[in-house]
Scaffold this motif. Structure first.
Motif, PDB file in Angstrom:
ATOM      1  N   ALA A   1     -11.946 -69.222 -12.309  1.00  0.00           N
ATOM      2  CA  ALA A   1     -10.640 -68.463 -12.963  1.00  0.00           C
ATOM      3  C   ALA A   1     -10.016 -67.224 -11.501  1.00  0.00           C
ATOM      4  CB  ALA A   1     -10.088 -68.049 -13.919  1.00  0.00           C
ATOM      5  N   SER A   2     -11.243 -66.620 -11.351  1.00  0.00           N
ATOM      6  CA  SER A   2     -10.817 -65.504 -10.306  1.00  0.00           C
ATOM      7  C   SER A   2      -9.997 -65.202  -9.170  1.00  0.00           C
ATOM      8  CB  SER A   2     -11.630 -64.450 -10.265  1.00  0.00           C
ATOM      9  OG  SER A   2     -13.304 -64.797 -10.112  1.00  0.00           O
ATOM     10  N   HIS A   3     -10.494 -67.461  -8.907  1.00  0.00           N
ATOM     11  CA  HIS A   3     -10.093 -67.546  -8.111  1.00  0.00           C
ATOM     12  C   HIS A   3      -8.422 -68.936  -8.007  1.00  0.00           C
ATOM     13  CE1 HIS A   3     -14.049 -66.938  -6.690  1.00  0.00           C
ATOM     14  NE2 HIS A   3     -13.771 -67.019  -5.264  1.00  0.00           N
ATOM     15  N   LEU A   4      -7.639 -68.347  -9.110  1.00  0.00           N
ATOM     16  CA  LEU A   4      -6.551 -68.688  -9.153  1.00  0.00           C
ATOM     17  C   LEU A   4      -5.560 -67.969  -7.870  1.00  0.00           C
ATOM     18  CD1 LEU A   4      -5.953 -68.054 -12.753  1.00  0.00           C
ATOM     19  CD2 LEU A   4      -5.559 -70.762 -11.268  1.00  0.00           C
ATOM     20  N   THR A   5      -4.899 -69.110  -7.715  1.00  0.00           N
ATOM     21  CA  THR A   5      -3.478 -68.589  -6.404  1.00  0.00           C
ATOM     22  C   THR A   5      -2.337 -69.072  -6.579  1.00  0.00           C
ATOM     23  OG1 THR A   5      -3.946 -70.847  -5.358  1.00  0.00           O
ATOM     24  CG2 THR A   5      -5.472 -69.344  -4.499  1.00  0.00           C
ATOM     25  N   THR A   6      -1.744 -68.721  -5.645  1.00  0.00           N
ATOM     26  CA  THR A   6       0.102 -69.767  -6.303  1.00  0.00           C
ATOM     27  C   THR A   6      -0.421 -71.144  -5.986  1.00  0.00           C
ATOM     28  OG1 THR A   6       0.422 -68.841  -3.978  1.00  0.00           O
ATOM     29  CG2 THR A   6       0.954 -67.394  -5.749  1.00  0.00           C
ATOM     30  N   GLY A   7      -1.004 -71.965  -5.110  1.00  0.00           N
ATOM     31  CA  GLY A   7      -1.210 -72.867  -4.955  1.00  0.00           C
ATOM     32  C   GLY A   7      -1.628 -74.083  -6.395  1.00  0.00           C
ATOM     33  N   ASP A   8      -1.858 -73.101  -7.229  1.00  0.00           N
ATOM     34  CA  ASP A   8      -2.270 -73.899  -8.400  1.00  0.00           C
ATOM     35  C   ASP A   8      -1.240 -73.699  -9.079  1.00  0.00           C
ATOM     36  OD1 ASP A   8      -5.307 -73.991  -8.215  1.00  0.00           O
ATOM     37  OD2 ASP A   8      -5.530 -71.460  -8.385  1.00  0.00           O
ATOM     38  N   ALA A   9       0.315 -73.664  -9.205  1.00  0.00           N
ATOM     39  CA  ALA A   9       0.928 -73.571  -9.823  1.00  0.00           C
ATOM     40  C   ALA A   9       2.155 -74.504  -9.183  1.00  0.00           C
ATOM     41  CB  ALA A   9       1.968 -72.348 -10.131  1.00  0.00           C
ATOM     42  N   LYS A  10       1.391 -75.021  -7.609  1.00  0.00           N
ATOM     43  CA  LYS A  10       2.622 -76.044  -6.984  1.00  0.00           C
ATOM     44  C   LYS A  10       3.007 -77.370  -8.104  1.00  0.00           C
ATOM     45  CE  LYS A  10      -1.022 -78.401  -4.989  1.00  0.00           C
ATOM     46  NZ  LYS A  10      -2.138 -79.357  -5.286  1.00  0.00           N
ATOM     47  N   ASP A  11       2.510 -78.013  -8.951  1.00  0.00           N
ATOM     48  CA  ASP A  11       2.773 -79.139  -9.649  1.00  0.00           C
ATOM     49  C   ASP A  11       3.428 -78.496 -11.305  1.00  0.00           C
ATOM     50  OD1 ASP A  11       2.079 -80.892  -7.462  1.00  0.00           O
ATOM     51  OD2 ASP A  11      -0.650 -80.464  -8.241  1.00  0.00           O
ATOM     52  N   VAL A  12       3.704 -77.106 -11.004  1.00  0.00           N
ATOM     53  CA  VAL A  12       4.007 -77.413 -12.655  1.00  0.00           C
ATOM     54  C   VAL A  12       5.612 -77.449 -12.589  1.00  0.00           C
ATOM     55  CG1 VAL A  12       4.955 -75.412 -14.137  1.00  0.00           C
ATOM     56  CG2 VAL A  12       2.420 -75.435 -12.900  1.00  0.00           C
ATOM     57  N   ASP A  13       6.269 -78.101 -12.940  1.00  0.00           N
ATOM     58  CA  ASP A  13       7.909 -78.618 -13.524  1.00  0.00           C
ATOM     59  C   ASP A  13       8.462 -77.373 -14.198  1.00  0.00           C
ATOM     60  OD1 ASP A  13      10.120 -79.299 -14.016  1.00  0.00           O
ATOM     61  OD2 ASP A  13       9.855 -81.063 -15.068  1.00  0.00           O
ATOM     62  N   PHE A  14       8.399 -76.244 -13.863  1.00  0.00           N
ATOM     63  CA  PHE A  14       9.219 -75.217 -14.527  1.00  0.00           C
ATOM     64  C   PHE A  14      10.949 -75.259 -14.491  1.00  0.00           C
ATOM     65  CE2 PHE A  14       6.553 -73.035 -11.751  1.00  0.00           C
ATOM     66  CZ  PHE A  14       5.820 -71.720 -12.687  1.00  0.00           C
ATOM     67  N   THR A  15      11.590 -76.422 -14.809  1.00  0.00           N
ATOM     68  CA  THR A  15      12.633 -76.808 -15.277  1.00  0.00           C
ATOM     69  C   THR A  15      12.519 -77.420 -16.803  1.00  0.00           C
ATOM     70  OG1 THR A  15      12.401 -79.056 -13.964  1.00  0.00           O
ATOM     71  CG2 THR A  15      13.153 -77.270 -12.561  1.00  0.00           C
ATOM     72  N   ALA A  16      11.115 -77.690 -17.047  1.00  0.00           N
ATOM     73  CA  ALA A  16      10.316 -78.141 -18.708  1.00  0.00           C
ATOM     74  C   ALA A  16      10.997 -76.942 -19.507  1.00  0.00           C
ATOM     75  CB  ALA A  16       9.752 -79.138 -18.248  1.00  0.00           C
ATOM     76  N   LEU A  17      10.367 -75.659 -18.564  1.00  0.00           N
ATOM     77  CA  LEU A  17      10.208 -74.694 -19.284  1.00  0.00           C
ATOM     78  C   LEU A  17      11.093 -74.210 -20.857  1.00  0.00           C
ATOM     79  CD1 LEU A  17       7.357 -72.221 -17.443  1.00  0.00           C
ATOM     80  CD2 LEU A  17       6.692 -74.351 -18.683  1.00  0.00           C
ATOM     81  N   ARG A  18      11.044 -73.444 -21.409  1.00  0.00           N
ATOM     82  CA  ARG A  18      11.712 -72.871 -22.176  1.00  0.00           C
ATOM     83  C   ARG A  18      11.295 -71.428 -22.645  1.00  0.00           C
ATOM     84  NH1 ARG A  18      11.641 -73.856 -28.778  1.00  0.00           N
ATOM     85  NH2 ARG A  18      12.743 -71.805 -28.949  1.00  0.00           N
ATOM     86  N   HIS A  19       9.544 -71.172 -21.949  1.00  0.00           N
ATOM     87  CA  HIS A  19       9.214 -69.811 -22.730  1.00  0.00           C
ATOM     88  C   HIS A  19       7.668 -70.305 -21.871  1.00  0.00           C
ATOM     89  CE1 HIS A  19       8.386 -65.961 -23.872  1.00  0.00           C
ATOM     90  NE2 HIS A  19       7.180 -66.669 -24.395  1.00  0.00           N
ATOM     91  N   LEU A  20       7.500 -68.911 -21.243  1.00  0.00           N
ATOM     92  CA  LEU A  20       5.962 -68.265 -19.994  1.00  0.00           C
ATOM     93  C   LEU A  20       5.765 -67.100 -21.185  1.00  0.00           C
ATOM     94  CD1 LEU A  20       4.163 -68.948 -17.864  1.00  0.00           C
ATOM     95  CD2 LEU A  20       6.121 -66.777 -16.858  1.00  0.00           C
ATOM     96  N   HIS A  21       4.393 -67.196 -21.616  1.00  0.00           N
ATOM     97  CA  HIS A  21       3.737 -66.214 -21.790  1.00  0.00           C
ATOM     98  C   HIS A  21       2.836 -66.376 -20.574  1.00  0.00           C
ATOM     99  CE1 HIS A  21       1.754 -63.680 -24.743  1.00  0.00           C
ATOM    100  NE2 HIS A  21       0.468 -63.680 -24.333  1.00  0.00           N
ATOM    101  N   ALA A  22       2.793 -64.404 -20.521  1.00  0.00           N
ATOM    102  CA  ALA A  22       1.682 -63.515 -19.393  1.00  0.00           C
ATOM    103  C   ALA A  22       1.551 -62.574 -20.432  1.00  0.00           C
ATOM    104  CB  ALA A  22       3.055 -63.875 -18.083  1.00  0.00           C
ATOM    105  N   THR A  23       0.015 -62.114 -19.628  1.00  0.00           N
ATOM    106  CA  THR A  23      -0.452 -61.027 -20.430  1.00  0.00           C
ATOM    107  C   THR A  23      -1.628 -60.418 -18.783  1.00  0.00           C
ATOM    108  OG1 THR A  23      -2.695 -61.960 -20.031  1.00  0.00           O
ATOM    109  CG2 THR A  23      -1.864 -62.158 -21.982  1.00  0.00           C
TER     110      THR A  23
ATOM    111  N   ALA B   1       9.149 -69.060 -14.000  1.00  0.00           N
ATOM    112  CA  ALA B   1      10.266 -69.050 -15.710  1.00  0.00           C
ATOM    113  C   ALA B   1      11.575 -68.598 -14.820  1.00  0.00           C
ATOM    114  CB  ALA B   1       9.183 -68.692 -15.860  1.00  0.00           C
ATOM    115  N   ARG B   2      11.520 -66.885 -14.689  1.00  0.00           N
ATOM    116  CA  ARG B   2      12.608 -66.343 -15.104  1.00  0.00           C
ATOM    117  C   ARG B   2      13.432 -67.179 -14.014  1.00  0.00           C
ATOM    118  NH1 ARG B   2      13.572 -60.523 -15.956  1.00  0.00           N
ATOM    119  NH2 ARG B   2      14.726 -60.949 -13.327  1.00  0.00           N
ATOM    120  N   ALA B   3      13.777 -67.943 -13.238  1.00  0.00           N
ATOM    121  CA  ALA B   3      14.353 -68.471 -12.373  1.00  0.00           C
ATOM    122  C   ALA B   3      15.094 -69.585 -12.751  1.00  0.00           C
ATOM    123  CB  ALA B   3      14.162 -69.289 -10.194  1.00  0.00           C
ATOM    124  N   VAL B   4      14.703 -70.238 -13.861  1.00  0.00           N
ATOM    125  CA  VAL B   4      15.126 -71.564 -14.068  1.00  0.00           C
ATOM    126  C   VAL B   4      15.445 -71.433 -16.104  1.00  0.00           C
ATOM    127  CG1 VAL B   4      13.590 -72.746 -13.411  1.00  0.00           C
ATOM    128  CG2 VAL B   4      12.722 -72.073 -15.210  1.00  0.00           C
ATOM    129  N   GLY B   5      16.109 -69.269 -16.306  1.00  0.00           N
ATOM    130  CA  GLY B   5      16.395 -68.977 -17.399  1.00  0.00           C
ATOM    131  C   GLY B   5      15.082 -69.280 -18.746  1.00  0.00           C
TER     132      GLY B   5
END
Length: 327
Positions: free
Chosen positions: A119-141, A162-166
Motif C-alpha cells: 500500500a505504501s507504493h500506491l500511485t495516482t496511476g492506481d486511480a486511472k480506472d475509477v469512474d468518479f462520475t458514479a461517486l456520491r461520496h469520497l472518504h479520506a483519512t 471527487a470534488r470536480a464531479v460534485g
C-alpha cells in the motif's frame, strides 16, 4: 467476485488494509503465545461500516501477492465491498499489525510491520480506472498521505477528482506521527486535505495539534474559514461537537456520548463514529441526528474486541435508533 460489469461504487475509500493479529490474552506481546487473525485499517473500517448499512462501497488499495493479501481481499468481498480497484502487488508485502489485549478499557499497544508495504507504493496511476462520475461520496483519512510521497499524490488526486464531479468529501485526520518525516509536514499536508473536504471529523486532541487552537469552537472555525461545510469533533466519553452549515442552516451544538456498561477495546471507535455521521448525512438526516448516530455507532465499537466487529447492519441500527431517539 468479478465486479467490472456492475455499476461503479457510490462511495469510495482508499488507504492501507493490514492483516492484524490480536492477542488472545492480556500482557506484553513478548509473552503472548496465541493470536486471532483479523483485518485492520481505519479506511477499511469505514468502508465495512458503510457497506453493512447498505451503501455500494469501493476500496482502492494494494496488497501483497501473499496469503495475507488474499485474506484481506476475501474478507472485504465477504462484507460486500467492491474490490475492483484493489490491486495485487507482486513485489511488496501486505502490511501486518499485532495488537495487545488491554484491560479495563485502556488503549491497547500495537506494533506495526508496514514499512515498504504494497500500500505504501500506491500511485495516482492506481486511480486511472475509477469512474468518479458514479461517486456520491469520497472518504479520506490522513493515513495514506503518510505512507509515501506517491501515496500522498494519490490522496490529493482522488480528493480533487471527487470534488470536480460534485461528490461530497469527508476527511478524518487519523494522526500517525510515526509515519511522518516531521510534525510540520504532517500538519501542513493534513490541513491542506481538510480544507478540500466538506465534512472534517477530527478528535479534539487532533484538532488542537493541527490548528493550534484549544476549544472545539475555534478548531471548527479554523476549517470552516478554509472552505469546509461542517466540522464534527470527537470528544471521547463526553460525546461530540458539531459546527457548520448544512442545508442552508448554521448550527453549533454538543451531544453527549452514549453510556456503555464496559469498554473492551477503544481501537476503531473514531472510525465507527465516522460511519455514523457519514451514513446519516448521506441518508439526508439533519446534523443533530447524524452526530447522534455517530455517537451511537462509536459506542458499539468500544464494546467488542476488534476494530470493526461492532459495526451494525442497517436493521440493527434502526432498532437501536428507535430505542434511543434524538432529543
Amino acid at each position: 467476485m468479478a465486479t467490472s460489469h456492475f455499476p461503479g461504487p457510490e462511495i469510495l475509500t482508499f488507504g492501507e488494509a493490514m492483516a492484524m493479529f490480536v492477542a488472545d490474552t492480556s500482557g506484553e506481546l513478548a509473552e503472548v503465545e496465541c493470536f486471532h487473525r483479523r483485518i485492520a485499517g481505519a479506511d477499511t473500517n469505514v468502508a465495512i461500516g458503510l457497506a453493512r448499512l447498505g451503501f455500494r462501497v469501493g476500496w482502492l488499495s494494494r496488497v501483497g501477492e501473499d496469503g495475507f493479501g488474499t485474506f484481506i481481499r476475501h474478507t472485504l468481498e465477504a462484507e460486500g465491498i467492491d474490490c475492483r480497484h484493489l490491486y495485487t502487488d507482486p513485489e511488496h508485502p501486505t502490511g501486518l499489525v499485532f495488537k495487545e489485549r488491554a484491560l479495563g478499557g485502556a488503549d491497547p499497544n500495537v506494533t506495526y510491520f508496514r514499512q515498504g508495504s504494497a500500500a505504501s507504493h500506491l500511485t495516482t496511476g492506481d486511480a486511472k480506472d475509477v469512474d468518479f462520475t458514479a461517486l456520491r461520496h469520497l472518504h479520506a483519512t490522513g493515513i495514506p498521505p503518510a505512507l509515501s510521497p506517491s501515496a500522498r499524490e494519490l490522496s490529493l488526486h482522488v480528493v480533487e477528482q471527487a470534488r470536480a464531479v460534485g461528490a461530497s468529501v469527508s476527511f478524518d485526520p487519523n494522526l500517525r506521527p510515526s509515519l511522518w518525516s516531521s510534525e510540520a509536514d504532517m500538519r501542513t499536508t493534513l490541513n491542506a486535505l481538510a480544507a478540500r473536504a466538506d465534512w472534517v471529523l477530527p478528535g479534539l486532541a487532533e484538532g488542537r495539534f493541527l490548528t493550534g487552537h484549544d476549544s472545539p469552537e475555534a478548531i471548527a472555525d479554523f476549517y470552516l474559514e478554509r472552505g469546509s461545510q461542517a466540522v464534527i469533533i470527537k470528544l471521547g466519553r463526553e460525546g461530540s461537537y458539531f459546527r457548520g452549515c448544512l442545508g442552508g442552516q448554521q448550527e453549533s451544538f454538543t451531544l453527549p456520548g452514549v453510556t456503555v456498561d464496559a469498554v473492551i477495546d477503544t481501537v476503531g471507535a473514531g472510525d465507527a463514529f465516522a460511519v455514523g455521521v457519514i451514513s446519516a448525512l448521506l441518508d439526508g438526516r439533519p446534523p443533530r441526528e447524524a452526530v447522534r448516530r455517530g455517537n451511537l455507532i462509536g459506542s458499539l465499537a468500544v464494546q467488542v474486541v476488534g476494530d470493526m466487529e461492532g459495526l451494525p447492519s442497517r436493521e440493527s441500527l434502526a432498532t437501536l435508533e428507535n430505542e434511543r431517539p434524538v432529543r
